[in-house]
Enzyme design. Structure first.
Site, PDB file in Angstrom:
ATOM      1  N   THR A   1      -0.522 -25.753   6.698  1.00 12.93           N
ATOM      2  CA  THR A   1       0.865 -25.796   7.174  1.00 12.93           C
ATOM      3  C   THR A   1       1.853 -26.444   6.190  1.00 12.93           C
ATOM      4  O   THR A   1       2.921 -25.886   5.933  1.00 12.93           O
ATOM      5  CB  THR A   1       0.919 -26.543   8.520  1.00 12.93           C
ATOM      6  OG1 THR A   1       0.134 -25.792   9.455  1.00 12.93           O
ATOM      7  CG2 THR A   1       2.333 -26.677   9.041  1.00 12.93           C
TER       8      THR A   1
ATOM      9  N   ASP B   1       3.229 -19.540   7.895  1.00 13.41           N
ATOM     10  CA  ASP B   1       2.781 -20.520   6.893  1.00 13.41           C
ATOM     11  C   ASP B   1       1.335 -20.289   6.478  1.00 13.41           C
ATOM     12  O   ASP B   1       0.839 -20.913   5.553  1.00 13.41           O
ATOM     13  CB  ASP B   1       3.001 -21.952   7.408  1.00 13.41           C
ATOM     14  CG  ASP B   1       2.263 -22.219   8.716  1.00 13.41           C
ATOM     15  OD1 ASP B   1       1.871 -21.253   9.411  1.00 13.41           O
ATOM     16  OD2 ASP B   1       2.081 -23.401   9.048  1.00 13.41           O
ATOM     17  N   HIS B   2       0.648 -19.371   7.170  1.00  9.95           N
ATOM     18  CA  HIS B   2      -0.743 -18.966   6.914  1.00  9.95           C
ATOM     19  C   HIS B   2      -1.169 -18.113   8.085  1.00  9.95           C
ATOM     20  O   HIS B   2      -0.485 -18.098   9.113  1.00  9.95           O
ATOM     21  CB  HIS B   2      -1.685 -20.179   6.797  1.00  9.95           C
ATOM     22  CG  HIS B   2      -1.535 -21.142   7.945  1.00  9.95           C
ATOM     23  ND1 HIS B   2      -2.033 -20.889   9.189  1.00  9.95           N
ATOM     24  CD2 HIS B   2      -0.871 -22.327   8.046  1.00  9.95           C
ATOM     25  CE1 HIS B   2      -1.703 -21.884  10.007  1.00  9.95           C
ATOM     26  NE2 HIS B   2      -0.974 -22.753   9.345  1.00  9.95           N
TER      27      HIS B   2
HETATM   28 ZN    ZN Z   1       0.373 -23.995  10.092  1.00  5.61          ZN
HETATM   29 ZN    ZN Z   2      -3.269 -24.795  11.901  1.00  6.63          ZN
END
Ligand code: ZN
Ligand code: ZN
Ligand code: ZN
Length: 551
Positions: free
Chosen positions: A85, A358-359
């Site tokens: 994150t 963010d991923h």
């Molecule tokens: Zn995250």
């Molecule tokens: Zn996470």
């Protein structure tokens, strides 16, 4: 003489009028071509395939509006490891990777202070809006500028920047070093939006009013599915062995009575782990737009919003759960509500939005195993015990290792020097030892990371995530689909597609309609927005502006 004087005066007046007119016209023109507000949206842990998997159930005004009116980069990836994150949010907004922005993890071992540090933690600031240490946060560990910083510099600090997220790092890193404010949520018994003395000495009245209203409390209600659960055909059955669930409830099944469950789940924190956390974030973002008059004049403002609940829910229930499906259908509704609000306050076509993540996240490894896809869980205890024996046998001291975190080993360089060994030799020897261990797929030394230039594959992702100053001596890559995690729920962090492939949607002012399957990478976002605004790229940008997205 008098005549000549008046002619000169006339000429001067004329010239000054002309130049003033000219300046005003070009100024108006320049401002006219810019959005009044840029809204950056990060959805925490959103895989690309959520867009397609739930598309048939989305309404017309949320995700589908972005796809219908805007530009869809369908092959957009993180280009570094680790996909966490803190690094994710920093990379979206700085237009570069941890190698340059320095956010190498959520937490990492600090080689100077010899202790673990948190990406947004700052002992030198005080909490605002709470007494709790949750307020001791700032972006001081981020080493480069964000596009929002560059917009502040460009506009002589006239364009505002505000960052909002339930998570401190999701609010602070996007907003950058020059933000007017960043706000994050403190749950527990307080349930309020807080900040730090990095930004202000006191919460503004509108934030205090929001905190004392029943806005947060009203979400301590029953969480049931938005539509009939039997229509949720894009996810596994509600009751299964791959979900965690909440304390105080036996089964991870709908409905969830949040008020009743709150006492066993850290009070107001339970809201964060439900779709209502995203609704609360949208409510607060809209309150910020109104109270701070964002997008009200020709000088571009920046609002960064990160929806964190998606991540908490993914970690708890896994990517294939009914809970995740319901969360995305509800987030779609929150986005629709948010875009309608922007239309009404800033004006349709006057603002620009991008949305990314963010991923991503992995399917629960136990579920993958159940359908015969290679996956599993790392036995870190066994690895440590074998490695300690090796260190004692060869170096007579397991203290040669200072720290192991984020799949990296930090060596005690002073000690290695004191016993007359060469750091590169020790790194190489450890690489050759670890590669023989179970579930370790690749091992690299810091020496390799800093002396070879990789352009493809996992080596390149590791290098983009590698800070020579901050990262460790040894980098370990586990077997594909092997994670350090509990037996239920999903996590992320790898360089595999499920973690790197995330949505990237642009829409609004200055954005073309279209889509591409050409590969784009996360660091391309910030220079694209900078190009749209005609401002400097963030100071360490490694991405490129996506010209095909812009009008
Ligand atoms: Zn995250
Ligand atoms: Zn996470
Ligand atoms: Zn369930």
């Amino acid at each position: 003489m008098k005549k000549i004087f008046s002619i000169i005066v006339l000429v001067l007046i004329f010239a000054s009028c002309r130049s003033q007119n000219k300046t005003m016209t070009s100024q108006e023109k320049a401002d006219y071509s810019k959005p009044k507000l840029v809204v950056g949206i990060v959805v925490d842990q959103m895989r690309y395939d959520y867009l397609t998997r739930f598309e048939s159930k989305f309404g017309e005004g949320g995700f589908k509006r972005m796809m219908r009116e805007g530009f869809n980069c369908k092959n957009n990836h993180f280009n570094y490891v680790p996909t966490y994150t803190g690094p994710g949010h920093a990379s979206v907004y700085t237009g570069t990777t941890p190698k340059y922005n320095g956010i190498i993890g959520n937490n990492w071992y600090d080689k100077v202070s010899k202790e673990m540090v948190y990406c947004a933690g700052d002992e030198n600031v005080s909490p605002i809006g709470t007494e709790d240490d949750a307020g001791k946060m700032s972006p001081h560990r981020m080493q480069t500028t964000t596009f929002s910083d560059e917009n502040r510099l460009f506009t002589q600090m006239q364009g505002k920047t505000i960052g909002i997220s339930l998570k401190d790092r999701g609010a602070i890193l996007p907003a950058g070093h020059t933000a007017n404010a960043a706000y994050w949520f403190h749950g527990m018994e307080e349930g309020s939006w807080i900040s730090s003395s990095f930004y202000m000495n006191e919460l503004p009245k509108w934030v205090k009013d929001f905190n004392t209203s029943d806005a947060t409390e009203s979400y301590l209600k029953v969480w049931n599915t938005l539509y009939d659960i039997s229509t949720y055909t894009e996810s596994v059955s509600d009751e299964n062995t791959f979900e965690g669930g909440f304390g105080g409830k036996d089964k991870a099944t709908f409905p969830y009575d949040l008020k009743a469950l709150s006492k066993d789940n850290r009070g107001f924190d339970i809201i964060k782990a439900t779709p209502y956390g995203n609704s609360l974030t949208a409510d607060f973002a809209m309150a910020a737009i109104k109270a701070e008059s964002l997008g009200k004049d020709a000088i571009t403002d920046v609002l960064t919003v990160s929806f964190s609940s998606t991540d908490y829910i993914g970690h708890n229930f896994g990517v294939n759960s009914k809970e995740i499906e319901d969360t995305y259908l509800r987030l779609d509704k929150d986005l629709e509500r948010f875009f309608k609000y922007l239309d009404a306050t800033v004006g349709e076509g006057e603002y620009t939005v991008f949305l990314t993540a963010d991923h991503g996240a992995i399917d629960v490894p136990n579920y993958l195993k159940s359908v015969r896809i290679p996956a599993g869980y790392l036995d870190n205890r066994a690895t440590k015990s074998r490695f300690d024996k090796f260190l004692i046998k060869h170096y007579k001291n397991s203290g040669i290792v200072e720290n192991v975190s984020n799949n990296q080993i930090f060596l005690n360089r002073k000690f290695i020097d004191s016993i007359g060994l060469n750091i590169n030799d020790v790194q190489e020897r450890i690489v050759n030892e670890l590669i023989g261990y179970k579930n370790i797929d690749k091992v690299f030394s810091a020496y390799t990371m800093t002396t070879t230039s990789f352009t493809t594959g996992i080596e390149s992702l590791l290098q983009n995530g590698y800070s020579q100053k901050r990262s460790g001596d040894i980098i370990i890559v586990p077997d594909t689909n092997y994670i350090s995690y509990g037996s239920t729920g999903s996590t992320h962090g790898s360089g595999l597609n499920h973690d790197t492939h995330v949505p990237l949607l642009f829409f609004g002012k200055g954005v073309k309609h279209g889509e591409t399957l050409d590969k784009t990478v996360i660091p391309d976002i910030a220079p694209t927005i900078s190009a749209l605004l005609g401002i400097s790229f963030p100071n360490s940008t490694t991405g490129k502006p996506l010209g095909f997205v812009l009008d």
